[in-house]
Design a protein around this motif. Structure first.
Motif, PDB file in Angstrom:
ATOM      1  N   ILE A 302       0.830  -1.207   0.000  1.00  0.00           N
ATOM      2  CA  ILE A 302       0.000   0.000   0.000  1.00  0.00           C
ATOM      3  C   ILE A 302       0.864   1.256   0.000  1.00  0.00           C
ATOM      4  N   LEU A 303       1.887   1.282   0.843  1.00  0.00           N
ATOM      5  CA  LEU A 303       2.734   2.475   0.941  1.00  0.00           C
ATOM      6  C   LEU A 303       3.534   2.709  -0.330  1.00  0.00           C
ATOM      7  N   ASN A 304       3.933   1.623  -0.998  1.00  0.00           N
ATOM      8  CA  ASN A 304       4.681   1.750  -2.244  1.00  0.00           C
ATOM      9  C   ASN A 304       3.768   1.890  -3.456  1.00  0.00           C
ATOM     10  N   GLU A 305       2.457   1.738  -3.229  1.00  0.00           N
ATOM     11  CA  GLU A 305       1.469   1.792  -4.307  1.00  0.00           C
ATOM     12  C   GLU A 305       1.865   0.872  -5.464  1.00  0.00           C
ATOM     13  N   ASN A 306       2.330  -0.299  -5.087  1.00  0.00           N
ATOM     14  CA  ASN A 306       2.818  -1.280  -6.053  1.00  0.00           C
ATOM     15  C   ASN A 306       1.853  -2.466  -6.043  1.00  0.00           C
ATOM     16  N   TYR A 307       0.735  -2.300  -6.732  1.00  0.00           N
ATOM     17  CA  TYR A 307      -0.339  -3.277  -6.664  1.00  0.00           C
ATOM     18  C   TYR A 307      -0.233  -4.300  -7.793  1.00  0.00           C
TER      19      TYR A 307
END
Length: 412
Positions: A302-307
Motif C-alpha cells: 500500500i505504501l509503495n502503491e505497487n499493486y
C-alpha cells in the motif's frame, strides 16, 4: 475453405461442447476425495508462485517504514511493557497481530489497557467470523475486550487462505481490504495501520474497489531465513526490553508486533503460512512466513502503491472461449484434411501451446504486475483435441438421422 458454412458451425458447436464437457468433469472431480493427496501436492500451485520464489527474491528493496517486533511467548504484562518501551521512541503507528478477545486477570488486562492508552495510533486485531458461502459474507466480528476498545482501532486479521486447519496445505496469496458486517464497514489490520500512517495512499488503494487483492510480496523479515533476504527490520523480545536499537529505527515508523516464534529464527509452525515466496512451491514443505510478516507485506504494498492487477472473471471466460474456439477451428481443418496425422499433431500443438501460455502468464506478471487468469483457457486447449473426436464421433451422429439409424440397427 473459409467460406465453408459447416466449418464455422462445427467450430462453434464443438467449442460449446468442450466447455460443457469441462464443466461436467470439474463437477465430477470436486467430489472425488481420492485425488486430495494430488491436490495437496500440485493443485495449489500457480505460475505466479514461480515468479515470486525464483525471479523476485532479490528485486524489491527493503521496507524500512515497517518495523517488526516479536512478542514471542509474552503474557499481556510483557506485551504491555514492550509497548511502553517502543512508544517512548515516538512511532507513528503501533499495531499488534494478536487476539485479545477474552478477559485474563484484572492485573494483566489493566496493564495492557494502560499501555494502549499511551499510544496515539494503536491498532489491534479483530476477527471476521460466521462466513456464509451463500451470501459470501461474514455474520459477526469478534472484537477485543471492552477495556481495550476506547484506546485502540480494531482491524480484522483474517487472510484468504486455502485451508482452515494449520496442518493442511495453507497458502496465502490474497486478502480482503475491507468487509461489511451487519451494515458496518471494517478494515483489515494492515489497511487500518497503513491508513493511519498515510491516509492519502490508503484511500487511493481502497478506491480501486476490489473485494479481493493479491498480496505483492516483497520478502520475509529474517536474513537467516531460507526463503529470501530480509526485507523488514525486526526486533526480538529481548531487543526491545534491552532497548537494543537506535531511536531512528522506531521514530515516525509503523511498528507491527506479533508472534514470530519463541525467538527470531524459531521454526515454529504457529500462526505460519505458505506463501508464493516458498522456494519449494510444489509438494508439501515447511510454511515460510508468520502471519504478522504477511501483514507487513500488505502494508508495504500500500505504501509503495505497487499493486497487482488481475484479469476479471468475465475476461477470463471470454479469453478461454476464444482460445478454445481457435484450437477447435484449426483442429477441424486437421481432422478433415490430415486425418492420419490428427492425434499426433493435435497433441504436439496442445503441449506447445500450454507451455507458451504458462510462459506468457509468468512474463506478464513479472513485467507488468498483471495476473493473467488463463487456467480455463489452458483447460480448453487441453480438452480440445479429444473432445472434438467425441463431438464428431458421437454427438454429431446422435443428431443425424443416418447416425442414429446406424447405431440402433447395429445388431439387426
Amino acid at each position: 475453405m473459409f467460406k465453408d458454412k459447416s466449418l464455422w458451425l462445427d467450430s462453434i458447436f464443438a467449442t460449446l461442447f468442450v466447455f460443457l464437457l469441462m464443466f461436467g468433469v470439474q463437477q465430477l472431480f470436486v467430489s472425488v476425495d481420492v485425488l486430495d493427496p494430488i491436490g495437496d501436492a500440485v493443485g495449489d500451485v500457480e505460475v505466479t508462485d514461480v515468479v515470486f520464489s525464483q525471479l523476485r527474491t532479490q528485486d524489491p528493496v527493503p521496507e524500512e517504514r515497517v518495523v517488526l517486533v516479536n512478542i514471542g511467548d509474552l503474557n499481556r504484562a510483557g506485551i504491555a511493557e514492550q509497548i511502553r518501551i517502543l512508544n517512548k521512541y515516538s512511532p507513528k503507528v503501533i499495531g499488534i497481530d494478536a487476539r485479545f478477545f477474552k478477559h485474563k486477570s484484572p492485573e494483566l488486562d489493566s496493564s495492557l489497557a494502560e499501555a494502549f492508552s499511551r499510544v496515539e495510533n494503536m491498532v489491534i486485531a479483530s476477527k471476521l467470523e460466521g462466513y456464509d458461502s451463500l451470501t459470501d459474507g461474514f455474520g459477526n466480528v469478534a472484537m477485543p475486550i471492552e477495556p481495550f476498545l476506547p484506546h485502540v482501532k480494531p482491524g480484522f486479521a483474517n487472510f484468504i487462505a486455502t485451508a482452515e486447519d494449520q496442518d493442511q496445505f495453507k497458502v496465502v496469496r490474497t486478502f480482503s481490504p475491507s468487509d461489511e458486517v451487519k451494515g458496518e464497514r471494517h478494515m483489515a489490520l494492515a489497511v487500518m495501520m497503513a491508513h493511519l500512517y498515510d491516509s492519502a495512499k490508503t484511500e487511493r488503494f481502497l478506491a480501486r474497489g476490489n473485494d479481493v487483492e493479491v498480496v505483492n510480496f516483497i520478502g520475509n523479515a529474517l536474513a537467516s531465513n531460507s526463503y529470501g533476504n530480509a526485507k523488514f527490520p525486526a526486533l526480538d523480545v529481548e531487543d526491545v526490553f534491552n532497548e537494543n536499537f537506535v531511536p531512528e529505527l522506531i521514530e515516525g515508523k509503523i511498528v507491527l508486533m506479533g508472534y514470530m516464534g519463541s525467538y527470531l529464527g524459531d521454526p515454529s509452525w504457529d500462526d505460519k503460512f505458505f506463501t508464493p515466496l516458498n522456494t519449494q512451491y510444489a509438494g508439501r514443505t515447511n510454511p515460510d512466513m508468520f502471519g504478522v510478516i504477511v501483514h507487513a507485506n500488505i502494508i508495504a504494498m500500500i505504501l509503495n502503491e505497487n499493486y497487482i492487477d488481475t484479469m476479471s472473471d468475465l475476461a477470463e471466460i471470454i479469453t478461454a472461449f476464444i482460445l478454445g474456439w481457435i484450437n477447435i477451428f484449426f483442429f477441424i481443418l486437421i481432422y478433415r484434411n490430415l486425418g492420419r496425422w490428427y492425434d499426433g499433431l493435435t497433441k504436439v500443438i496442445q503441449l506447445v501451446e500450454a507451455i507458451l501460455i504458462l510462459v506468457l502468464m509468468g512474463v506478464v506478471f513479472n513485467t507488468f504486475d498483471y495476473k493473467l487468469n488463463l487456467g480455463i483457457g489452458i483447460a480448453a486447449v487441453a480438452f480440445a483435441g479429444d473432445s472434438l473426436e467425441i463431438y464428431f464421433g458421437v454427438v454429431k451422429n446422435l443428431f443425424s438421422a443416418e447416425g442414429r439409424k446406424e447405431l440402433f440397427n447395429i445388431n439387426r
